[in-house]
Design an enzyme around this catalytic site. Structure first.
Site, PDB file in Angstrom:
ATOM      1  N   LYS A 174       0.834  -1.182   0.000  1.00  0.00           N
ATOM      2  CA  LYS A 174       0.000   0.000   0.000  1.00  0.00           C
ATOM      3  C   LYS A 174       0.885   1.255   0.000  1.00  0.00           C
ATOM      4  O   LYS A 174       2.061   1.118   0.302  1.00  0.00           O
ATOM      5  CB  LYS A 174      -0.962  -0.019   1.191  1.00  0.00           C
ATOM      6  CG  LYS A 174      -0.270   0.104   2.544  1.00  0.00           C
ATOM      7  CD  LYS A 174      -1.109   0.773   3.563  1.00  0.00           C
ATOM      8  CE  LYS A 174      -0.629   2.181   3.770  1.00  0.00           C
ATOM      9  NZ  LYS A 174      -0.931   2.843   4.972  1.00  0.00           N
ATOM     10  N   HIS A 204      -2.015  -4.955   5.320  1.00  0.00           N
ATOM     11  CA  HIS A 204      -1.438  -5.806   6.374  1.00  0.00           C
ATOM     12  C   HIS A 204      -2.440  -6.099   7.494  1.00  0.00           C
ATOM     13  O   HIS A 204      -2.238  -7.024   8.270  1.00  0.00           O
ATOM     14  CB  HIS A 204      -0.123  -5.231   6.905  1.00  0.00           C
ATOM     15  CG  HIS A 204      -0.275  -4.110   7.871  1.00  0.00           C
ATOM     16  ND1 HIS A 204      -0.506  -2.822   7.488  1.00  0.00           N
ATOM     17  CD2 HIS A 204      -0.223  -4.080   9.226  1.00  0.00           C
ATOM     18  CE1 HIS A 204      -0.592  -2.057   8.555  1.00  0.00           C
ATOM     19  NE2 HIS A 204      -0.422  -2.795   9.629  1.00  0.00           N
ATOM     20  N   GLU A 242      -4.231   5.201  17.754  1.00  0.00           N
ATOM     21  CA  GLU A 242      -2.778   5.037  17.831  1.00  0.00           C
ATOM     22  C   GLU A 242      -2.208   6.040  18.816  1.00  0.00           C
ATOM     23  O   GLU A 242      -2.632   7.202  18.843  1.00  0.00           O
ATOM     24  CB  GLU A 242      -2.143   5.259  16.462  1.00  0.00           C
ATOM     25  CG  GLU A 242      -2.531   4.206  15.456  1.00  0.00           C
ATOM     26  CD  GLU A 242      -1.632   4.276  14.241  1.00  0.00           C
ATOM     27  OE1 GLU A 242      -0.650   3.512  14.202  1.00  0.00           O
ATOM     28  OE2 GLU A 242      -1.903   5.091  13.356  1.00  0.00           O
ATOM     29  N   ASP A 261      -4.696   7.070   5.035  1.00  0.00           N
ATOM     30  CA  ASP A 261      -3.665   6.212   5.617  1.00  0.00           C
ATOM     31  C   ASP A 261      -4.258   5.008   6.363  1.00  0.00           C
ATOM     32  O   ASP A 261      -3.664   3.928   6.374  1.00  0.00           O
ATOM     33  CB  ASP A 261      -2.807   7.054   6.576  1.00  0.00           C
ATOM     34  CG  ASP A 261      -1.612   6.305   7.107  1.00  0.00           C
ATOM     35  OD1 ASP A 261      -0.857   5.769   6.282  1.00  0.00           O
ATOM     36  OD2 ASP A 261      -1.436   6.250   8.339  1.00  0.00           O
ATOM     37  N   HIS A 266      -7.397  -0.111   5.787  1.00  0.00           N
ATOM     38  CA  HIS A 266      -7.529  -1.060   6.894  1.00  0.00           C
ATOM     39  C   HIS A 266      -8.949  -1.105   7.469  1.00  0.00           C
ATOM     40  O   HIS A 266      -9.506  -2.177   7.706  1.00  0.00           O
ATOM     41  CB  HIS A 266      -6.566  -0.704   8.027  1.00  0.00           C
ATOM     42  CG  HIS A 266      -5.159  -0.489   7.564  1.00  0.00           C
ATOM     43  ND1 HIS A 266      -4.590  -1.249   6.583  1.00  0.00           N
ATOM     44  CD2 HIS A 266      -4.198   0.394   7.951  1.00  0.00           C
ATOM     45  CE1 HIS A 266      -3.340  -0.844   6.394  1.00  0.00           C
ATOM     46  NE2 HIS A 266      -3.080   0.150   7.206  1.00  0.00           N
ATOM     47  N   LYS A 367      -3.940   9.605  15.238  1.00  0.00           N
ATOM     48  CA  LYS A 367      -2.579   9.493  15.777  1.00  0.00           C
ATOM     49  C   LYS A 367      -2.507  10.316  17.068  1.00  0.00           C
ATOM     50  O   LYS A 367      -3.313  11.235  17.271  1.00  0.00           O
ATOM     51  CB  LYS A 367      -1.575  10.102  14.797  1.00  0.00           C
ATOM     52  CG  LYS A 367      -1.499   9.382  13.476  1.00  0.00           C
ATOM     53  CD  LYS A 367      -0.238   8.552  13.400  1.00  0.00           C
ATOM     54  CE  LYS A 367      -0.113   7.879  12.056  1.00  0.00           C
ATOM     55  NZ  LYS A 367       0.164   6.452  12.147  1.00  0.00           N
TER      56      LYS A 367
HETATM   57  C1  BG6 Z   1       0.024   1.747   8.300  1.00  0.00           C
HETATM   58  C2  BG6 Z   1      -0.062   3.246   8.363  1.00  0.00           C
HETATM   59  O1  BG6 Z   1      -0.642   1.269   7.168  1.00  0.00           O
HETATM   60  O2  BG6 Z   1      -0.583   1.186   9.461  1.00  0.00           O
HETATM   61  C3  BG6 Z   1       0.580   3.772   9.629  1.00  0.00           C
HETATM   62  O3  BG6 Z   1       0.597   3.804   7.232  1.00  0.00           O
HETATM   63  C4  BG6 Z   1      -0.025   3.101  10.834  1.00  0.00           C
HETATM   64  O4  BG6 Z   1       0.418   5.176   9.733  1.00  0.00           O
HETATM   65  C5  BG6 Z   1       0.028   1.589  10.668  1.00  0.00           C
HETATM   66  O5  BG6 Z   1       0.708   3.496  11.987  1.00  0.00           O
HETATM   67  C6  BG6 Z   1      -0.711   0.902  11.788  1.00  0.00           C
HETATM   68  O6  BG6 Z   1      -0.491  -0.460  11.710  1.00  0.00           O
HETATM   69  P1  BG6 Z   1      -0.598  -1.368  13.020  1.00  0.00           P
HETATM   70  O7  BG6 Z   1      -0.419  -2.754  12.513  1.00  0.00           O
HETATM   71  O8  BG6 Z   1       0.470  -0.894  13.955  1.00  0.00           O
HETATM   72  O9  BG6 Z   1      -1.958  -1.108  13.565  1.00  0.00           O
END
Ligand code: BG6
Length: 656
Positions: A174, A204, A242, A261, A266, A367
């Protein structure tokens, strides 16, 4: 061997004559000297090797512009500081397994837009294929900036990689596009020379066990699916909070924002899993067809509807208790000092189909929030309260099913139970399943299953072109509106808080609230609860309601009747006497508003927020019940009343 490995090697697979190992192949990683490779891809390969899922003829060929030799590449990947020893996720590091794996790592330097470099790459792949007998199978992993995706696809085609024996597949990282149009164009470029079945677009989140479990949970349990619709569900909330800030990614992030993002990819993927119709088969296209149908039934907003359904935020600096200042978003390297990019978003979607009509779907992500936590809360409609009229029970809460995606992993069902004793009273309780208690698996990066399924030609966990475009179409009206409409006064939330007040007001307008998932460790940070037993913590967690007050806001007014008490999760408030004089300041971990509940008087002082403050509210009925049931809590509250306000409350008064 871990449970996952055991599952893969289950009699089911063996009896179907399927080899549980990944297929032999050469995994060509473009951008192999970058962060993704060392932090996630290589640790994932190592996990697969530890679980016995990587055959001896699985080879890695790293490529990037950096002029490294194979030896240096291997050394870098093995390093203590920046290599596998730092980034592996196992409890114990197995030297022998790593040595065997890294001995099959190779490297070739080359530029991504140089035709010559691609013919050398082709030659190298042919040599490795002959050496390791990989059957001509090649997995290309694009761990590069998206601006190279098209060029890489073209150059691989022109260099003749599609020819010859074996399969050729491409994993694309991505972000896939930055809006509907760019995603469509990128799909066209990628699909000019390659077939959709050869393209594996990674999200992911779909590699996370807890996300994959959404499907397993919904479709392998008979008891929930009959309730999974507008007749029983009041609303659904997706929270992806986050704690981290933008960090060193200011340059990228300022052109993206949280909607692009986190939400478009996601969160919409999780939404599709949670709300789609049952597929006919557990098979890639059957599942992806249903996801696509679901995303296409999400209502697309008109420009007028966007501000009613979406709010955005941006974090500003915070002043810590020790007097240090943590910078705000606009002070981040790579970020425009006047930036209007959002670091927080809260929105409401509607799914216009038979199953979900009228059920609001709330989504929230940001964030620099107060905690890291991804949860999905499914809130069921309330039971009729009529039966309890005339009893001590003054209201019923709704039942909730909470999917803890990360960092705590599990599922929780919240419902009412009768409090033991001769008087009828109810308390919210929960039933929990926790991954840690149920399974003995190692922690994974999420990329294991991605690489593994790609070698097997299984696209279930990858996005398809129509899915990516459908997700962009949902986000597009919001992006368009935000581009032209004046931004709110940014920054509009303090780092480390629950986000802007506008987000809680937005959901309050619907008569609902966000469900902050509180864990015992958060409560234990408050002095009132340090050392409290698990029962008390649980009772309090089940009763708390979150509320945000902005700087200057009056939270309680002297003389008003007291209906609740407040715990300060984060922030600062001042207590003001009848003459308007500030008597005291309270901060994180303190509580207030308990006196009028204790002695049933009107509020004895006014309390006003001095900065944005996140509060947990405990309503009178819950407060009294907890006082009755937990003498330790009652004593602590009585002591504070005496110390702070010189009010001696007797046990009788307390329990009256
Ligand atoms: C990423 C984003 O796709 O996912 C990031 O670009 C984000 O900004 C991250 O922090 C979060 O992933 P996870 O697995 O830590 O929740």
């Amino acid at each position: 061997m871990t449970d996952i490995a055991k599952i893969f090697q289950s009699p089911g697979l063996e009896s179907r004559n399927e080899n549980p190992m990944s297929e032999p192949c050469i995994m060509v990683i473009f951008g192999a000297s970058g962060d993704l490779a060392k932090r996630l891809l290589v640790p994932a390969l190592y996990n697969l090797a530890c679980d016995g899922l990587l055959p001896d003829n699985f080879v890695v060929l790293g490529t990037a512009t950096r002029p490294l030799t194979t030896e240096v590449f291997r050394e870098n990947m093995s390093g203590e500081e920046q290599g596998i020893r730092k980034f592996h996720t196992r409890k114990i590091f197995d030297e022998a397994i790593w040595e065997k794996l890294v001995s099959r790592f190779h490297y070739i330097a080359g530029s991504f837009d140089d035709a010559e470099a691609f013919s050398k790459l082709r030659q190298k792949v042919a040599e490795l294929d002959a050496q390791y007998r990989t059957g001509g199978n090649v997995l290309f992993y694009f761990a590069t900036s998206p601006s190279f995706f098209g060029t890489l696809c073209d150059n691989l085609h022109h260099a003749g990689f599609k020819e010859g024996a074996g399969w050729k597949r491409i994993i694309v990282e991505k972000p896939f596009g930055t809006d509907t149009e760019s995603a469509r164009r990128l799909n066209q470029v990628v699909l000019t020379h390659w077939d959709e079945s050869q393209i594996y677009r990674v999200d992911h989140y779909l590699g996370k066990e807890t996300v994959q479990n959404l499907l397993a949970f919904r479709f392998s349990n008979g008891i929930f699916e009959p309730l999974w619709n507008k007749n029983f569900i009041d609303n659904i909330q997706f929270n992806v909070c986050e704690e981290v800030d933008v960090g060193k990614r200011g340059g990228y992030y300022d052109g993206a924002g949280v909607l692009r993002d986190m939400m478009q990819n996601h969160m919409f993927q999780m939404l599709a899993y949670l709300c789609m119709e049952p597929p006919a088969l557990y098979e890639a296209d059957a599942i992806r067809n249903e996801k696509s149908k679901l995303l296409k039934s999400v209502r697309l907003y008109t420009p007028e509807e966007v501000p009613q359904n979406f709010v955005r935020g941006q974090y500003g600096p915070s002043l810590n208790m020790n007097g240090t200042v943590e910078p705000g978003y606009r002070e981040t390297a790579g970020v425009n000092p006047q930036s209007n990019t959002e670091t927080f978003v809260a929105g409401k979607l509607h799914i216009d189909n038979w199953r979900w009509e009228g059920v609001p779907i709330y989504l929230r992500s940001g964030k620099s929030l107060w905690k890291r936590g991804t949860e999905i809360v499914v809130e069921f409609k309330k039971a009729p309260a009529a039966l309890f009229r005339g009893t001590q029970v003054d209201k019923l809460a709704s039942n909730r099913l909470v999917f803890h995606i990360q960092p705590s992993q599990g599922i929780e069902l919240q419902f009412h139970a009768k409090v033991p004793g001769p008087v009828l009273d109810l308390q919210n309780v929960d039933m929990r399943f926790s991954y840690g208690n149920a399974f003995n698996a190692s922690r994974y990066t999420g990329y294991e299953v991605m690489i593994y399924s790609c070698t097997k030609g299984d696209g279930t966990l990858f996005s398809r072109s129509d899915l990516v475009e459908a997700a962009w179409k949902i986000a597009q009206p919001v992006l368009d509106y935000w581009k032209t409409a004046p931004a709110p006064e940014f920054p509009n939330y303090v780092r480390g808080t629950w986000g802007p007040k506008a987000a809680s007001e937005f959901i309050k307008r619907d008569g609902r609230r966000w469900h902050e998932v509180v864990t015992p460790d958060v409560l234990e940070r408050l002095p009132l609860f340090s050392g409290a037993n698990a029962l008390l913590l649980n009772a309090i967690i089940m009763a708390l309601r979150p509320e945000t007050a902005v700087a200057g806001e009056v939270i309680i007014n002297k003389g008003d009747p007291g209906k609740e008490m407040y715990l300060i999760c984060r922030g600062r408030v001042e207590v003001i006497d009848g003459n308007g004089q500030a008597m005291e300041q309270l901060k994180d971990g303190d509580f207030f508003g308990e006196i009028s509940l204790l002695i049933s008087t009107a509020r004895t002082a006014t309390v006003r927020a001095m900065m944005q403050s996140d509060l947990f509210v405990l309503e009178k009925s819950d407060f009294s019940r907890i006082l009755r049931d937990y003498p330790h809590f009652a004593e602590a509250v009585m002591k504070t009343a005496l110390d702070r306000y010189n009010i001696a409350v007797s046990k009788e008064q307390l329990l009256a």
